[in-house]
Design a protein around this motif. Sequence first.
Motif, short mmCIF file in Angstrom:
data_model
loop_
_atom_site.label_atom_id
_atom_site.label_comp_id
_atom_site.label_asym_id
_atom_site.label_seq_id
_atom_site.Cartn_x
_atom_site.Cartn_y
_atom_site.Cartn_z
N LEU A 51 0.84 -1.20 0.00
CA LEU A 51 0.00 0.00 0.00
C LEU A 51 0.87 1.25 0.00
O LEU A 51 0.55 2.25 -0.66
CB LEU A 51 -0.91 0.01 1.23
CG LEU A 51 -2.25 -0.70 1.12
CD1 LEU A 51 -2.98 -0.65 2.44
CD2 LEU A 51 -3.12 -0.09 0.01
N TYR A 52 1.98 1.18 0.73
CA TYR A 52 2.85 2.34 0.85
C TYR A 52 4.12 2.21 0.01
O TYR A 52 4.53 3.16 -0.67
CB TYR A 52 3.21 2.57 2.33
CG TYR A 52 1.98 2.86 3.16
CD1 TYR A 52 1.44 4.15 3.19
CD2 TYR A 52 1.34 1.86 3.86
CE1 TYR A 52 0.29 4.44 3.91
CE2 TYR A 52 0.18 2.13 4.59
CZ TYR A 52 -0.33 3.42 4.61
OH TYR A 52 -1.48 3.69 5.32
N SER A 53 4.73 1.03 0.01
CA SER A 53 5.99 0.86 -0.73
C SER A 53 5.77 0.95 -2.23
O SER A 53 6.64 1.41 -2.97
CB SER A 53 6.63 -0.48 -0.38
OG SER A 53 5.84 -1.57 -0.85
N ALA A 54 4.61 0.53 -2.72
CA ALA A 54 4.32 0.57 -4.15
C ALA A 54 3.36 1.69 -4.51
O ALA A 54 2.92 1.81 -5.66
CB ALA A 54 3.75 -0.78 -4.61
N ALA A 77 -2.59 5.37 -3.14
CA ALA A 77 -3.10 6.48 -3.94
C ALA A 77 -4.27 6.06 -4.84
O ALA A 77 -4.93 6.92 -5.42
CB ALA A 77 -1.98 7.05 -4.80
N LEU A 78 -4.52 4.75 -4.92
CA LEU A 78 -5.62 4.28 -5.76
C LEU A 78 -6.96 4.61 -5.13
O LEU A 78 -7.05 4.88 -3.93
CB LEU A 78 -5.51 2.76 -5.95
CG LEU A 78 -4.28 2.24 -6.69
CD1 LEU A 78 -4.27 0.71 -6.67
CD2 LEU A 78 -4.24 2.76 -8.12
N ALA A 79 -8.01 4.58 -5.93
CA ALA A 79 -9.37 4.80 -5.42
C ALA A 79 -9.70 3.70 -4.41
O ALA A 79 -9.27 2.56 -4.57
CB ALA A 79 -10.36 4.77 -6.57
N PRO A 80 -10.47 4.04 -3.36
CA PRO A 80 -10.80 3.05 -2.33
C PRO A 80 -11.38 1.74 -2.88
O PRO A 80 -11.01 0.66 -2.42
CB PRO A 80 -11.82 3.80 -1.46
CG PRO A 80 -11.43 5.23 -1.60
CD PRO A 80 -11.00 5.38 -3.03
N TRP A 81 -12.28 1.83 -3.87
CA TRP A 81 -12.89 0.63 -4.41
C TRP A 81 -11.85 -0.25 -5.10
O TRP A 81 -11.92 -1.48 -5.06
CB TRP A 81 -14.01 0.97 -5.41
CG TRP A 81 -13.52 1.49 -6.74
CD1 TRP A 81 -13.33 2.79 -7.10
CD2 TRP A 81 -13.16 0.70 -7.88
NE1 TRP A 81 -12.88 2.88 -8.38
CE2 TRP A 81 -12.76 1.62 -8.90
CE3 TRP A 81 -13.13 -0.66 -8.14
CZ2 TRP A 81 -12.34 1.19 -10.16
CZ3 TRP A 81 -12.71 -1.09 -9.40
CH2 TRP A 81 -12.31 -0.18 -10.40
N LEU A 82 -10.83 0.40 -5.69
CA LEU A 82 -9.78 -0.33 -6.38
C LEU A 82 -8.84 -1.00 -5.38
O LEU A 82 -8.37 -2.13 -5.61
CB LEU A 82 -9.00 0.63 -7.29
CG LEU A 82 -8.18 0.01 -8.41
CD1 LEU A 82 -9.01 -0.96 -9.24
CD2 LEU A 82 -7.60 1.11 -9.30
#
Length: 201
Positions: free
Chosen positions: A138-141, A145-150
């Motif tokens: 979630l943080y390293s890659a 920043a993606l949309a919550p649903w994604l």
Amino acid sequence: MTKQWKLKEIVLMSILGVVFGVIYLVFFLVGEGVRNILAPFGLAPFGYEVIYGVWFIVAIMAAYILRKPGVAFTAEFIAGIVEVLLGSAAGPGLLLSAAIQGAGAELAFALTGWKDYRLRVLVLSGISTAVVSFAWHLYSAGMIALAPWLIVSTLIVRIISAALISGVLGKWLSDQLAQTGVLRGYALGKELQRKRKYESA
């Protein structure tokens, strides 16, 4: 069952780590291909997720075959080292990812005291690896920043992939290997021998 590793167990774990390190590197290219296919549909983030279970499989197979504490973590880390040495585009940072994935896989076996290696535990190991690795990525890659649903959708796909590929397929591959007789001196092979004796009695 003694928790101390025997030399032959270390050798087998290392062989599995090397073999799957090469396979992992190949599947990086496969993931790129799937990603490019899905990109026109706006589904590029799922490119790797659908096959992500591949990158956990050596940890679960090694643990299932050898049944000793630390095997899942070590096998996964060895595979990561091999990927880096072979020139993975991820670079040395891949070692940290490998360590996190190995720890995630080890977690499920630790919860059973390293005594239960049934399919449900192997699947749980795949799932725990998926969740732990996803939290890291979630943080390293930059996935945060993606949309919550994604984010939720890719997590679900990774969990399913891990459960089926590393858990179910990992067990099946290990069982097929044991059927050949090459694992006679290891925990899984010995279990198979006991079952055969019981069935023939």
